[in-house]
Scaffold this active site. Sequence first.
Site, mmCIF file in Angstrom:
data_model
loop_
_atom_site.group_PDB
_atom_site.id
_atom_site.type_symbol
_atom_site.label_atom_id
_atom_site.label_comp_id
_atom_site.label_asym_id
_atom_site.label_seq_id
_atom_site.Cartn_x
_atom_site.Cartn_y
_atom_site.Cartn_z
ATOM 1 N N ARG A 1 2.930 -1.065 -5.871
ATOM 2 C CA ARG A 1 2.655 -1.688 -7.200
ATOM 3 C C ARG A 1 1.494 -1.269 -7.989
ATOM 4 N NH1 ARG A 1 7.004 -3.146 -5.521
ATOM 5 N NH2 ARG A 1 7.833 -5.193 -5.806
ATOM 6 N N LEU A 2 1.306 -0.037 -7.606
ATOM 7 C CA LEU A 2 0.216 1.000 -8.513
ATOM 8 C C LEU A 2 0.910 1.743 -9.257
ATOM 9 C CD1 LEU A 2 -2.278 1.924 -5.378
ATOM 10 C CD2 LEU A 2 -2.337 -0.126 -7.204
#
Length: 213
Positions: A190-191
């Site tokens: 989720r970066l």
Amino acid sequence: MKLEDIRREYLAGGLHRESLSEDPFEQFKLWLDQAVASGMADPTAMTLATVSPEGQPSQRIVLLKHFDSEGFVFYTNFGSRKAEDIAHNPRVSLHFPWHSMERQVKIEGLAMRVPVAESLQYFLSRPRDSQLAAWASQQSRKISSRQALLMQYERMKEKFAAGQVPLPDFWGGYRVVPSVFEFWQGGGSRLHDRFEYRFSTASSSWEANRLAP
């Protein structure tokens, strides 16, 4: 399966400042060309968000029909809810959800009507059935049944049976003139990579900055 258990990693590739164009229009063209070349369904589909006079946001999908350095063009009935919202508040947002490429583009700007000549040029390029549908539909208005809509379509077909279908005076295009672009590329854990372009009146140029995901 529980909804909270539905997830996947985004690993198609990262996005780096040095790989981005200085011009957000050029960057958008590159991504749009790649989306078209990928064979995905409806690469020109975009969500248009408007706000009512009461402050209620509303969204719907429209199709991008033209874009250049002046903005992004779509067409609609001037009696539609979207057109009524724009008449009250021309600030809108566009969103391109290119899921299969793990990309999104968000655009904020002002919507304004295109010249009638531009709407006419596009209208004449549409299939005849689509031209007739523009006449038949009182977009966003209540109708008694689908049959009533089809009957109105048949009436328009008879009315314009001979010759060219004219441009309705209640139908035409809007150009969204951007002030903000955001390019989003999915990332692992989720970066995600997010870059925002904002137009600076001080420097008369676009300034790009990375945003936290």
